[in-house]
Design an enzyme around this catalytic site. Structure first.
Site, mmCIF file in Angstrom:
data_model
loop_
_atom_site.group_PDB
_atom_site.id
_atom_site.type_symbol
_atom_site.label_atom_id
_atom_site.label_comp_id
_atom_site.label_asym_id
_atom_site.label_seq_id
_atom_site.Cartn_x
_atom_site.Cartn_y
_atom_site.Cartn_z
ATOM 1 N N TRP A 69 0.837 -1.302 -0.034
ATOM 2 C CA TRP A 69 0.109 -0.069 0.137
ATOM 3 C C TRP A 69 0.985 1.381 -0.110
ATOM 4 C CZ3 TRP A 69 -2.686 -4.195 0.486
ATOM 5 C CH2 TRP A 69 -3.943 -4.153 0.395
ATOM 6 N N TYR A 119 -7.752 -10.679 -1.514
ATOM 7 C CA TYR A 119 -8.181 -9.385 -1.183
ATOM 8 C C TYR A 119 -9.134 -9.026 -2.556
ATOM 9 C CZ TYR A 119 -8.012 -4.276 -0.620
ATOM 10 O OH TYR A 119 -8.161 -2.950 -0.309
ATOM 11 N N GLN A 148 -3.273 7.533 -3.024
ATOM 12 C CA GLN A 148 -3.184 7.768 -1.501
ATOM 13 C C GLN A 148 -2.439 9.126 -1.125
ATOM 14 O OE1 GLN A 148 -2.286 3.940 0.469
ATOM 15 N NE2 GLN A 148 -4.515 3.777 1.117
ATOM 16 N N GLY A 208 -7.136 8.144 2.288
ATOM 17 C CA GLY A 208 -6.550 7.379 3.422
ATOM 18 C C GLY A 208 -7.491 6.969 4.548
ATOM 19 N N ASP A 210 -10.741 5.830 4.942
ATOM 20 C CA ASP A 210 -11.535 5.535 3.972
ATOM 21 C C ASP A 210 -13.166 5.681 4.288
ATOM 22 O OD1 ASP A 210 -8.947 4.643 3.732
ATOM 23 O OD2 ASP A 210 -9.675 2.441 3.100
ATOM 24 N N GLU A 439 -3.754 -2.263 14.371
ATOM 25 C CA GLU A 439 -4.070 -1.068 13.287
ATOM 26 C C GLU A 439 -4.629 0.240 13.990
ATOM 27 O OE1 GLU A 439 -6.512 -1.136 9.348
ATOM 28 O OE2 GLU A 439 -7.047 -2.745 10.857
#
Length: 484
Positions: A69, A119, A148, A208, A210, A439
């Protein structure tokens, strides 16, 4: 005598240790100058990055995010520089190697070794090498077609400063400079969809953040893709209560498919979703300042980059500052108005040097005020605690994230708020260790949310542990909001 205490016979062969094992062991033992003496935390963060390393780049997580990413790699490189400057350089080089001819740096670079169903949206959805051909997508590498936030020039400069000798030996800065210039030219050229000088984002995944409530209004105009037309892979690895709803995900898919079917064309007035985001543009400004430094080191002229940074700063204040809210807001380019939702994106511009003093004072008041309560809660939430859409567990609708708080820590320090920055740094380190490098975390309790062993959480932990760096003249450099 125990076997492990017996003297080794002269001439006896030692067991052969594979080179990769030796490298991993060496990196785990590499001393990171520590602002906090916490060997276990440092080794844990290093182990996450080594485990997530694929040979040329680092995945955010092995399960939920098995590819590369864009802004993740930039943050990861900032942390990797404390373990291996060479590996940090490769992190950025591998990402920039997938850049499109129009200058865009795609938000995902797909690994051909990962199964398509691991994914979604997968390479066969984006079809970058065919649908993106008019925009110059690479023919031999599959990527997404969106972008991004532009942290990359800042990351490249910090990586260079970590080991200038290795950087010079490898020609790192000269090799990335032209690609970074093209990236910024794309954002300030084709992506200036509002005509006011700022970069616009055409999909909620691009800023970023989202699932931010900032996108609820603009997304309301979008007809979602049919539920049976795709299968969400994210729910295989995350709890539904912490992820975007099916309705929002259907809208994400619709926007991505429409952009793909247009050949990934950036046309003013041609997007159902188009916003100017303060975090994206603040990072562009800081990276433009970094690009000026890279230019000076490579023999190019830094003046155009500083001039562009000044223009972007003026446009940021003119177009996105809300005095009534004491922070920056996103602008909906379809509706033409500021979006009345208060997210952490509106605080991140504290990293921008040279903001008007009244703007800085208002931002500092908002950071510590009732909406974000930094100092009362361990880390700043991603959305106003008093906001109608606040959710402490759901993706970008309230949880605290390590990358945005890392940016705030640097911004606070850059404007002389060392006490608040020190407290935030300590809270982030505590949360990173206690959450197994999650995360994101609950903003009140710092309880782990999302996936664990997350790449940028581990990387930014290493950076927070590192001692203060100094500029070339030996003084602390906060001119870009991040000490070098």
């Amino acid at each position: 005598m125990p076997a492990d205490r017996r003297p080794r016979r002269r001439g006896a062969l030692r067991p052969r240790v594979p080179p990769e094992v030796r490298r991993v062991t060496s990196l785990l033992q590499t001393p990171v100058p520590a602002a906090v003496d916490h060997l276990t935390l440092r080794r844990g963060a290093a182990r996450v990055l080594l485990t997530n390393w694929t040979g040329s780049s680092t995945v955010p997580s092995r399960g939920l995010y098995p590819h590369q990413w864009s802004w993740d790699s930039a943050f990861i490189a900032i942390g990797l520089r404390h373990l291996s400057a060479r590996r940090a350089q490769r992190e950025l080089e591998s990402l920039l190697g997938a850049q499109w001819a129009d200058g865009r740096v795609p938000h995902i670079v797909f690994s051909p070794s990962v199964p398509l169903d691991a994914y979604f949206p997968s390479p066969d959805f984006w079809r970058s090498s065919t649908a993106g051909a008019p925009a110059g997508a690479p023919a031999g590498t599959e990527t997404s077609g969106i972008v991004q936030p532009p942290v990359h020039a800042l990351a490249a400069w910090l990586v260079h400063r970590a080991d200038p000798e290795t950087s010079r030996e490898r020609g790192f800065l000269p090799r990335v400079y032209e690609r970074l210039v093209a990236w910024h030219d794309y954002l300030t050229g084709p992506r200036d969809l509002g005509g006011g000088g700022l970069a616009a984002m055409v999909h909620p995944w691009e800023p970023g953040m989202d699932n931010s409530p900032c996108w609820d209004g603009p997304l309301g105009r979008v007809e979602p893709a049919a539920p049976g037309s795709y299968r969400r892979a994210d729910l295989d690895h995350g709890q539904a209560a912490e992820r975007p709803t099916d309705l929002d995900y259907g809208r994400y898919v619709r926007l991505a498919a429409d952009y793909r079917d247009s050949g990934y064309a950036d046309v003013p007035g041609g997007h159902a979703f188009a916003v100017e985001d303060p975090c994206v543009n603040a990072l562009l400004i800081v990276s433009e300042h970094a690009l000026a430094r890279i230019a000076a080191r490579t023999g190019a002229d830094p003046a155009p980059h500083e001039a562009r940074a000044a223009r972007l700063t003026a446009a940021l204040v003119e177009r996105l500052w809300s005095p009534a809210d004491g922070m920056f807001l996103c602008r909906d380019l379809v509706g033409g108005e500021l979006i009345p939702e208060r997210s952490v994106a509106g605080l991140v511009p504290l990293i921008v040097p040279g903001l008007p003093r009244d703007v800085v004072d208002a931002l500092l008041g908002t950071v510590a005020g009732p909406g974000f309560r930094l100092g009362e809660v361990p880390m700043a939430p991603s959305y106003d605690i008093d906001g109608h859409a606040f959710d402490p567990s759901r993706y970008w609708r309230g949880p605290a994230w390590f990358n945005t708080n890392w940016l705030l820590e640097r911004g606070l320090r850059g404007y002389g708020q060392d006490g608040a920055a020190d407290a935030l740094r300590a809270a982030m380190l505590d949360a990173a260790g206690a959450s197994s490098f999650a995360e994101y975390v609950d903003p009140f309790t710092a309880q782990a949310r999302g996936t664990r062993a997350f790449g940028w959480t581990a990387a930014l932990t290493l950076d927070l542990l590192a001692a203060s760096r100094t500029a070339d003249d030996g003084t602390a450099d906060t001119s870009m909001g991040v000490r070098t």
